[in-house]
Scaffold this motif. Structure first.
Motif, PDB file in Angstrom:
ATOM      1  N   SER A 122      69.967 -42.322  13.559  1.00 53.58           N
ATOM      2  CA  SER A 122      69.282 -42.557  12.286  1.00 53.58           C
ATOM      3  C   SER A 122      67.844 -43.005  12.461  1.00 53.58           C
ATOM      4  O   SER A 122      67.175 -43.317  11.479  1.00 53.58           O
ATOM      5  N   GLY A 123      67.364 -43.041  13.706  1.00 54.92           N
ATOM      6  CA  GLY A 123      65.990 -43.494  13.928  1.00 54.92           C
ATOM      7  C   GLY A 123      64.956 -42.523  13.404  1.00 54.92           C
ATOM      8  O   GLY A 123      63.983 -42.911  12.756  1.00 54.92           O
ATOM      9  N   ARG A 124      65.148 -41.231  13.655  1.00 52.76           N
ATOM     10  CA  ARG A 124      64.213 -40.198  13.201  1.00 52.76           C
ATOM     11  C   ARG A 124      65.003 -39.078  12.537  1.00 52.76           C
ATOM     12  O   ARG A 124      66.082 -38.691  13.011  1.00 52.76           O
ATOM     13  N   TYR A 125      64.455 -38.531  11.473  1.00 51.41           N
ATOM     14  CA  TYR A 125      65.118 -37.440  10.748  1.00 51.41           C
ATOM     15  C   TYR A 125      65.373 -36.251  11.667  1.00 51.41           C
ATOM     16  O   TYR A 125      66.469 -35.681  11.672  1.00 51.41           O
ATOM     17  N   GLU A 126      64.378 -35.865  12.472  1.00 47.02           N
ATOM     18  CA  GLU A 126      64.520 -34.692  13.331  1.00 47.02           C
ATOM     19  C   GLU A 126      65.660 -34.872  14.331  1.00 47.02           C
ATOM     20  O   GLU A 126      66.426 -33.940  14.603  1.00 47.02           O
ATOM     21  N   GLU A 127      65.777 -36.074  14.886  1.00 47.49           N
ATOM     22  CA  GLU A 127      66.847 -36.335  15.838  1.00 47.49           C
ATOM     23  C   GLU A 127      68.204 -36.292  15.137  1.00 47.49           C
ATOM     24  O   GLU A 127      69.186 -35.753  15.668  1.00 47.49           O
ATOM     25  N   GLN A 128      68.268 -36.862  13.945  1.00 46.55           N
ATOM     26  CA  GLN A 128      69.522 -36.865  13.200  1.00 46.55           C
ATOM     27  C   GLN A 128      69.981 -35.446  12.886  1.00 46.55           C
ATOM     28  O   GLN A 128      71.153 -35.097  13.080  1.00 46.55           O
TER      29      GLN A 128
END
Length: 249
Positions: A122-128
């Motif tokens: 949940s840290g970065r949208y792209e990673e999620q």
């Protein structure tokens, strides 16, 4: 055997060996492509398009996602938290009638929280989204569309029809994440076909918890269709009637 004959034999052997190597490499690449297509489904084609048709680059990216998130362990939602999300999504549907922009931005935030509570980054949208694409490849594009449309809505650049379509396309993704495990939800490498088959098998149970089923404004027919302001399809998808601005779920 003369030197010339030996040279010819050596050349032929090298050519045959090279042909064999090329064949083996191509066969391996074909198996890799088929495996990625099975795993990612529509996400495979989308990623190839994003790489301007460069399938090798797209496959490298998808393999990297598998390396990073293929073994990610997620947990189903506790019953009370699931019901809270179901109620919140239904509230977003009702909010859409009066304020489509706020409903879409709220739904985007809801999906981000829901993914976090299921155990996705949940840290970065792209990673999620990258992690979600590995385990929910069939419907993750709906989340992307909702997220992009919410950004446009905050800037006043999305009309009501865009907002409505974004929520409609995000609905299957929401159902994927909130679905109880005993309702045949796909996990890991299960395909979209298995997901839909499981949904049909447990359709009666789905109606007991899917947002909007049995709670819409209007009456429900014997085939699971709600008339007047809300319309529930046989697979548990609810679409609200036309809003004051002409949109509909």
């Amino acid at each position: 055997m003369s030197t010339g004959a030996i040279s010819i034999v050596v050349v032929v052997a090298v050519v045959l060996a090279a042909a064999l190597i090329i064949r083996v490499v191509r066969a391996g690449a074909g198996r890799r492509e088929r495996a990625l297509r099975r795993r990612f489904g529509p996400e495979y084609e989308l990623n190839v398009a994003q790489h301007a048709g460069d399938s090798k680059a797209a496959e490298r990216e998808l393999e990297e996602r598998l390396r990073l998130y293929g073994d990610l362990r997620t947990e189903p939602l506790p019953g009370e938290l699931r019901e809270r999300y179901v109620a919140e999504w239904a509230g977003m549907q009702e909010m859409f009638i009066e304020s489509p922009e706020h409903a879409v931005t709220g739904a985007d935030q809801l999906l981000a929280r829901l993914a976090h509570d299921r155990g996705y980054p949940s840290g970065r949208y792209e990673e999620q989204v990258a992690a979600l694409s590995v385990h929910h490849a069939e419907h993750v594009q709906g989340y992307r569309q909702l997220h992009d449309t919410a950004a446009r809505a905050r800037e006043g650049r999305a009309d009501t029809e865009e907002l409505r379509e974004a929520v409609v396309h995000a609905r299957p993704f929401f159902e994927d994440l909130v679905r109880p495990p005993h309702h045949g939800a796909p996990t890991g490498t299960e395909t979209g076909r298995q997901h839909h088959t499981g949904e049909r098998r447990s359709e009666g149970g789905l109606r007991r918890w899917l947002p909007g089923t049995g709670t819409g404004h209007g009456h429900t027919t014997g085939h699971g269709h709600t008339t007047d302001h809300g319309r529930t399809t046989g697979h548990g998808h609810t679409r609200f009637g036309h809003t004051k601005k002409g949109g509909a779920w």
